[in-house]
Design an enzyme around this catalytic site. Structure first.
Site, PDB file in Angstrom:
ATOM      1  N   CYS A  90       0.836  -1.205   0.000  1.00 35.51           N
ATOM      2  CA  CYS A  90       0.000   0.000   0.000  1.00 35.51           C
ATOM      3  C   CYS A  90       0.875   1.262   0.000  1.00 35.51           C
ATOM      4  CB  CYS A  90      -0.964  -0.032   1.183  1.00 35.51           C
ATOM      5  SG  CYS A  90      -2.338   1.129   1.029  1.00 35.51           S
ATOM      6  N   HIS A 207      -3.420  -5.831   1.219  1.00 34.34           N
ATOM      7  CA  HIS A 207      -2.718  -5.973   2.489  1.00 34.34           C
ATOM      8  C   HIS A 207      -2.593  -7.423   2.952  1.00 34.34           C
ATOM      9  CE1 HIS A 207      -2.450  -1.697   3.741  1.00 34.34           C
ATOM     10  NE2 HIS A 207      -3.459  -1.574   2.913  1.00 34.34           N
ATOM     11  N   GLU A 209      -0.691  -8.583   5.163  1.00 39.50           N
ATOM     12  CA  GLU A 209      -0.454  -8.662   6.612  1.00 39.50           C
ATOM     13  C   GLU A 209      -1.757  -8.675   7.404  1.00 39.50           C
ATOM     14  OE1 GLU A 209      -0.445  -6.054   4.882  1.00 39.50           O
ATOM     15  OE2 GLU A 209      -0.752  -4.196   6.002  1.00 39.50           O
TER      16      GLU A 209
END
Lengths: 238, 85
Positions: A90, A207, A209
């Site tokens: 991002c 994302h 994560e």
């Protein structure tokens, strides 16, 4: 130096938001997470680097434009040039584009809306530090959350990116159909993530994560972190 | 040493879609202006530079525009005005 467990560094810029989740994801996937500070020219002997999401330096001027000149970016760029795995997520992707480590740039979403939802991505290549072991054509589900994620490039850059197969992920349907209906931000050719020619530097808007823990949502980020740890390990062994 | 004031105008390259410009363009008709087209939104950066002479200062501002103030992949820049103080 390094032991059997690869050390993965996560840079914290002022305004980073997802550094905590990235550190946690690394530990959850079996790596050793190391915090790195934007103001230090020290990578603390890590085997891979993550530039996390957020709004570095308030995203003033342009997303990533100021972070790109942070002191830590000097060793990060040298590490990338030596072939070390570097992943920008991002805002981190925006920093890598601003730094010239990846082609193109990001502008505001076509809709002008901040988009926050789970999306499906089609894997386009296994030749990258986060898709080692994945099969081109397979799809994974992970979330996006951004207001300026529309990746664009000059016509020459775009031609090079497609010719050299530098696209790592495209926004797609669950079954892998890539079309405008699946494009959440207007990115050219549905590009969600790209790599450099060597494949050691990757940037993506979604994302991973946020997608490693089955208790809180999709787990499409797991294979990406597994790949990153594997590639970091290769660096340890190599 | 003198101080020179510059204005740098940063705009999205022609041909690139400008979502902000489009939003402004679609808002104007509701206020009665139905005759507006091709709205583009850019950035205006004003700065003072201390330098020996105008040429040196201008050269520095151009350097700033290329390295930081604009992204040459998506934006054009113009150094608009020079006024010695």
């Amino acid at each position: 130096m390094t032991g059997a467990v690869p050390r993965v560094g996560v840079v914290t810029f002022p305004g980073s938001l997802d550094d905590g989740d990235a550190l946690r994801a690394i530990e959850q996937m079996g790596g050793h997470a190391v915090s790195l500070w934007h103001g230090e020219r020290d990578l603390r002997a890590v085997d891979a680097v993550i530039l996390p999401g957020g709004f570095s330096y308030g995203d003033y001027l342009r997303c990533g434009a100021i972070a790109r000149f942070a002191p830590v970016m000097e060793p990060v760029m040298a590490f990338a040039e030596r072939g070390g795995p570097v992943l920008g997520i991002c805002n981190g992707f925006q920093v890598l584009c601003e730094a010239g480590l990846l082609p193109g740039a990001m502008i505001r979403n076509r809709s002008l809306r901040f988009v926050c939802r789970d999306v499906w991505l089609r894997v386009e290549t296994a030749q990258s530090c986060i898709t080692d072991g994945l099969t081109p054509g397979e799809t994974i589900e992970i979330p996006i959350k951004h207001g300026e994620g529309q990746w664009i490039a000059t016509p020459e850059q775009l031609a090079d990116v497609e010719r050299d197969m530098l696209v790592v992920f495209r926004y797609a349907s669950r079954t892998g159909i890539v079309d405008e209906a699946q494009n959440p931000n207007g990115a050219v050719n549905n590009v969600a993530g790209i790599r450099n020619a060597a494949g050691n530097v990757v940037g993506l808007m979604p994302h991973p994560e946020h997608a490693v823990d089955p208790d809180v949502g999709p787990t499409g980020g797991q294979p990406l972190f597994a790949s990153l740890l594997h590639m970091a390990m290769a660096g340890v062994i190599g | 040493m003198k101080t020179f004031t510059f204005e740098v105008l940063v705009t999205l390259k022609d041909g690139l879609s400008d979502p902000q410009g489009k939003a402004v363009e679609s808002a104007l008709p509701s206020l009665g202006w139905t005759n507006v087209h091709h709205v583009r939104v850019g950035k205006h950066i004003k700065l003072d530079v201390d330098a020996e002479d105008e040429t040196t200062a201008l050269e520095q501002v151009r350097g700033m525009a290329v390295r930081l103030l604009s992204n040459p992949v998506i934006e054009d820049y113009q150094v608009l005005e020079v006024s010695p103080k």
